[in-house]
Design an enzyme around this catalytic site. Structure first.
Site, PDB file in Angstrom:
ATOM      1  N   ARG A 146     -17.685  25.582 -42.825  1.00 54.30           N
ATOM      2  CA  ARG A 146     -17.980  26.954 -42.433  1.00 54.30           C
ATOM      3  C   ARG A 146     -17.282  27.354 -41.135  1.00 54.30           C
ATOM      4  NH1 ARG A 146     -22.503  28.841 -44.858  1.00 54.30           N
ATOM      5  NH2 ARG A 146     -21.690  30.873 -44.201  1.00 54.30           N
ATOM      6  N   HIS A 200     -42.169  16.107 -66.685  1.00 55.99           N
ATOM      7  CA  HIS A 200     -40.883  16.736 -66.395  1.00 55.99           C
ATOM      8  C   HIS A 200     -39.712  15.766 -66.512  1.00 55.99           C
ATOM      9  CE1 HIS A 200     -43.794  19.396 -64.320  1.00 55.99           C
ATOM     10  NE2 HIS A 200     -42.984  20.353 -64.718  1.00 55.99           N
ATOM     11  N   ARG A 228     -24.316  33.536 -45.623  1.00 52.75           N
ATOM     12  CA  ARG A 228     -23.287  34.177 -46.441  1.00 52.75           C
ATOM     13  C   ARG A 228     -23.794  35.563 -46.849  1.00 52.75           C
ATOM     14  NH1 ARG A 228     -23.397  28.755 -48.682  1.00 52.75           N
ATOM     15  NH2 ARG A 228     -21.359  27.728 -48.518  1.00 52.75           N
TER      16      ARG A 228
END
Length: 277
Positions: free
Chosen positions: A232, A20, A178
């Site tokens: 937030r 990978h 959210r």
């Protein structure tokens, strides 16, 4: 022509090139920074004395160079636990043993501003990847030496930082409180912010829990420093602190290299302040 790999269980070439990340032994330093975004890799390596690109395959982009004389690498992991676990598995297979996540995060406690840094000392395992390695009761904790090096680096560079417990999720939207598309917002997602605030969790991100869990299982070292992009509490979002996080992580590598040398000279397995006395 079919490219040959020696095993389906651990796909790598005879030279050790990992499937990978497309890196082989000798390509990376023992100290590796782990941003998520491949575009952050050249931004980080531009802060070093020297750097060269080793590979760029899928989401995995790797540069290796030197920072203040210390060999150092950076590999992007992509977003989330699955791709992070692949990066850690393959980087460790070719010689890396110390990892620092350098990312962005959303703060959920008051008093943390956009652009501040958060150094994670542990992570809530809300992601699924670590659960495929060990049962859920196993803690995801950062390495003490790496965490202390990040703190010292932040102090040395004079940047604003906080220390806390992060919550690593597999979902950027509902998993971090959210609402989803068309207002989809079940009760467990609506309550997650308040529940974590009461538990004094500091922030959300998506990779630290996987990194910490794998590092502890494999006897590696790992830490995490993130720049606050989302607040937030005040509902603000802005890209700030990215360079400062990269500087702190790079400086922490220099500090760790010094401590590792001091440990070696003293014949100790763990660095502690008395070694300098």
């Amino acid at each position: 022509m079919v490219e040959k790999f020696v095993s389906a269980e651990r796909p790598q070439t005879e030279e050790g090139m990992q499937y990978h990340i497309a890196c082989r032994p000798g390509d990376v330093a023992r100290y590796v920074l782990l941003p998520g975004d491949p575009e952050r890799v050249p931004k980080i390596s531009s802060l070093w004395d020297e750097a060269r690109e080793i590979a760029f395959h899928r989401e995995y982009r790797t540069h290796t160079g030197r920072y203040k004389g210390v060999p150092i690498s950076v590999t992007s992991t992509g977003i989330g636990g699955p791709s992070t676990a692949i990066a850690v598995e393959e980087l460790a297979a070719i010689g890396a043993d110390t990892f620092i996540r350098v990312g962005s995060t959303g703060a959920i406690q008051p008093g943390i501003e956009i652009g501040d840094l958060i150094i994670a000392k542990a992570a809530v395992r809300f992601e699924g990847t670590s659960k495929q390695y060990v049962r859920v009761e196993y803690p995801a904790v950062a390495d003490l030496e790496v965490t202390l090096a990040l703190i010292e680096a932040a102090e040395t560079l004079g940047v604003r930082y906080h220390i806390g417990i992060t919550a690593s999720t597999d979902s950027f939207y509902l998993g971090q409180g959210r609402p989803g598309l068309n207002g989809y917002f079940p009760s467990f997602a609506r309550n997650i912010l308040d529940d974590l605030r009461q538990a004094r969790v500091t922030n959300f991100e998506m990779e630290a829990a996987t990194l910490f869990t794998l590092a502890n299982i494999y006897g590696l070292r790992a830490g995490c420093v993130c720049a606050v992009f989302a607040n937030r509490v005040t509902d603000e979002f802005g890209k700030a602190g990215e360079k400062e996080a990269a500087m702190v992580a790079s400086e922490a590598v220099k500090i760790l290299a010094e401590w590792d040398e001091e440990k070696g000279k003293a014949g100790k397995k763990v660095w502690f302040p008395g070694l300098r006395g």
